[in-house]
Scaffold this motif. Sequence first.
Motif, mmCIF file in Angstrom:
data_model
loop_
_atom_site.group_PDB
_atom_site.id
_atom_site.type_symbol
_atom_site.label_atom_id
_atom_site.label_comp_id
_atom_site.label_asym_id
_atom_site.label_seq_id
_atom_site.Cartn_x
_atom_site.Cartn_y
_atom_site.Cartn_z
ATOM 1 N N GLY A 163 9.169 -4.265 -8.865
ATOM 2 C CA GLY A 163 10.134 -5.058 -8.122
ATOM 3 C C GLY A 163 9.526 -6.137 -7.255
ATOM 4 N N LEU A 164 8.199 -6.151 -7.125
ATOM 5 C CA LEU A 164 7.531 -7.116 -6.260
ATOM 6 C C LEU A 164 6.926 -8.238 -7.088
ATOM 7 C CD1 LEU A 164 5.703 -4.693 -3.778
ATOM 8 C CD2 LEU A 164 7.966 -5.746 -3.541
ATOM 9 N N PRO A 165 7.418 -9.446 -6.951
ATOM 10 C CA PRO A 165 6.925 -10.556 -7.781
ATOM 11 C C PRO A 165 5.555 -11.046 -7.315
ATOM 12 C CG PRO A 165 8.527 -11.365 -6.199
ATOM 13 C CD PRO A 165 8.508 -9.876 -6.036
ATOM 14 N N GLU A 166 4.893 -11.772 -8.193
ATOM 15 C CA GLU A 166 3.658 -12.485 -7.826
ATOM 16 C C GLU A 166 4.023 -13.660 -6.920
ATOM 17 O OE1 GLU A 166 0.693 -11.576 -8.532
ATOM 18 O OE2 GLU A 166 0.825 -10.255 -10.284
ATOM 19 N N PRO A 167 3.090 -14.102 -6.080
ATOM 20 C CA PRO A 167 1.764 -13.548 -5.838
ATOM 21 C C PRO A 167 1.836 -12.278 -4.984
ATOM 22 C CG PRO A 167 2.137 -15.432 -4.410
ATOM 23 C CD PRO A 167 3.331 -15.344 -5.295
ATOM 24 N N ARG A 168 0.942 -11.346 -5.266
ATOM 25 C CA ARG A 168 0.977 -10.067 -4.574
ATOM 26 C C ARG A 168 -0.413 -9.439 -4.584
ATOM 27 N NH1 ARG A 168 4.210 -6.475 -9.187
ATOM 28 N NH2 ARG A 168 2.406 -6.175 -10.555
ATOM 29 N N TRP A 169 -0.566 -8.402 -3.767
ATOM 30 C CA TRP A 169 -1.822 -7.647 -3.692
ATOM 31 C C TRP A 169 -1.424 -6.193 -3.579
ATOM 32 C CZ3 TRP A 169 -5.202 -4.304 -1.492
ATOM 33 C CH2 TRP A 169 -6.577 -4.535 -1.660
ATOM 34 N N LEU A 170 -1.844 -5.363 -4.531
ATOM 35 C CA LEU A 170 -1.378 -3.977 -4.603
ATOM 36 C C LEU A 170 -2.516 -2.998 -4.361
ATOM 37 C CD1 LEU A 170 0.836 -4.107 -7.847
ATOM 38 C CD2 LEU A 170 1.506 -4.640 -5.490
ATOM 39 N N HIS A 171 -2.252 -2.019 -3.508
ATOM 40 C CA HIS A 171 -3.118 -0.844 -3.414
ATOM 41 C C HIS A 171 -2.246 0.368 -3.711
ATOM 42 C CE1 HIS A 171 -4.741 2.759 -1.392
ATOM 43 N NE2 HIS A 171 -5.873 2.319 -1.905
ATOM 44 N N LEU A 172 -2.482 0.983 -4.869
ATOM 45 C CA LEU A 172 -1.706 2.145 -5.285
ATOM 46 C C LEU A 172 -2.559 3.388 -5.084
ATOM 47 C CD1 LEU A 172 -0.045 0.758 -8.541
ATOM 48 C CD2 LEU A 172 0.721 0.578 -6.158
ATOM 49 N N PHE A 173 -2.050 4.326 -4.305
ATOM 50 C CA PHE A 173 -2.817 5.517 -3.963
ATOM 51 C C PHE A 173 -3.292 6.257 -5.210
ATOM 52 C CE2 PHE A 173 -3.193 10.049 -3.054
ATOM 53 C CZ PHE A 173 -4.009 10.060 -1.938
ATOM 54 N N SER A 174 -2.448 6.308 -6.237
ATOM 55 C CA SER A 174 -2.790 7.055 -7.448
ATOM 56 C C SER A 174 -3.986 6.462 -8.178
ATOM 57 C CB SER A 174 -1.584 7.113 -8.396
ATOM 58 O OG SER A 174 -1.231 5.811 -8.837
ATOM 59 N N THR B 181 0.851 -1.186 0.000
ATOM 60 C CA THR B 181 0.000 0.000 0.000
ATOM 61 C C THR B 181 0.886 1.235 0.000
ATOM 62 O OG1 THR B 181 -1.826 1.194 1.075
ATOM 63 C CG2 THR B 181 -0.253 0.084 2.526
ATOM 64 N N THR B 182 0.498 2.240 -0.783
ATOM 65 C CA THR B 182 1.261 3.477 -0.890
ATOM 66 C C THR B 182 0.411 4.634 -0.380
ATOM 67 O OG1 THR B 182 0.519 3.864 -3.169
ATOM 68 C CG2 THR B 182 2.533 2.582 -2.864
ATOM 69 N N SER B 183 0.988 5.835 -0.386
ATOM 70 C CA SER B 183 0.299 6.999 0.164
ATOM 71 C C SER B 183 0.313 8.138 -0.844
ATOM 72 C CB SER B 183 0.970 7.437 1.469
ATOM 73 O OG SER B 183 2.158 8.161 1.190
ATOM 74 N N ARG B 184 -0.313 9.239 -0.480
ATOM 75 C CA ARG B 184 -0.354 10.408 -1.362
ATOM 76 C C ARG B 184 1.027 10.989 -1.585
ATOM 77 N NH1 ARG B 184 0.373 14.856 1.689
ATOM 78 N NH2 ARG B 184 -0.030 14.671 3.928
#
Length: 326
Positions: free
Chosen positions: A219-230, A203-206
């Motif tokens: 840079g983060l391989p699967e399996p993964r779960w992404l929350h991108l602030f944008s 998870t990222t921020s503003r």
Amino acid sequence: MSARISEAGEIWVLADDRAGNVAQCLGVAEALGRPFTVKTIAYDRLARLPNALRGAGLTGITPESRAALCAPWPRLVIAAGRRTAPVARWIKRRSGARLVQIMDPGFPGRGDFDLIVSPAHDCPKPGGNVLEVLGAPHRVTPERLAAEAEKWRPAFAHLPRPWVAVIVGGATKNRPFPVEMARTLGESVARLAAGQGGSLLLTTSRRTGAEQEAALAAGLPEPRWLHLFSQGGDNPYFGFLALADSVVVTGDSVSMCCEACASAAPVFIWAPEGWAAPKHARLHAQLYRAGLARPLDGAAGLAGWERPRLNAAQEVARIIAERLLP
């Protein structure tokens, strides 16, 4: 203990436009477990004046905010930061309320405050009304984490464990967060997590930046779960704290570091040499000495260890209950 917000509580929380400050106040108020009222403080251009000129008064706040500060008066006022200090002092002069100020209120009037809660990393001035705490008060409690776990567990259930949460802030006033730095962070986490057979949760921020988010994700391989602030959407931040088997947090935010240390997971702080502000670096060192976190740089892996949970709000609430609200 859950919050009980009333229209006329014995406790007032002064809530201005600094979300981090307000969260600290609410964390303490909720830990007290007594009814409280939130008083919104909105500023006008005169709020830029130094407190020596604002005095113990309402100069610098809007008419709507002034109108809300009226009887029935509270027994206790909880506020944070320098800009709320003149307002708190004015309330005390009108009502005799006891004052708790989180972070040094500055000059003048430090003696008007019954309790000044100062984080140790701010190197507080000593005084009979000063309570030095490790980290900063926050609202992350076992009860909240349990609720967040129930909310977010279905979203991650398909991913293999262990779950490694990566919580990213970004640029601050004087310290940028270059794309190359973001890429390095992603690669470092991926390397340390390799071989565990688990999943990466980001998870990222503003303050992160869209390009930096892309570099991190690459840079983060699967399996993964992404929350991108944008990209928007419901932020799983508290779900990560509740469910992760290990937490990696960037060291640019006092709140994020302290909230991470309230979780049950091992916490690793990523703060390359020279990137963190001096006060943040002092906080990191204090958390390391207390066994609450470890530096990501130099870590051989993301395995856990026995550690306490950090919750300064509970400590502050205990002192208030003993000294100011018997």
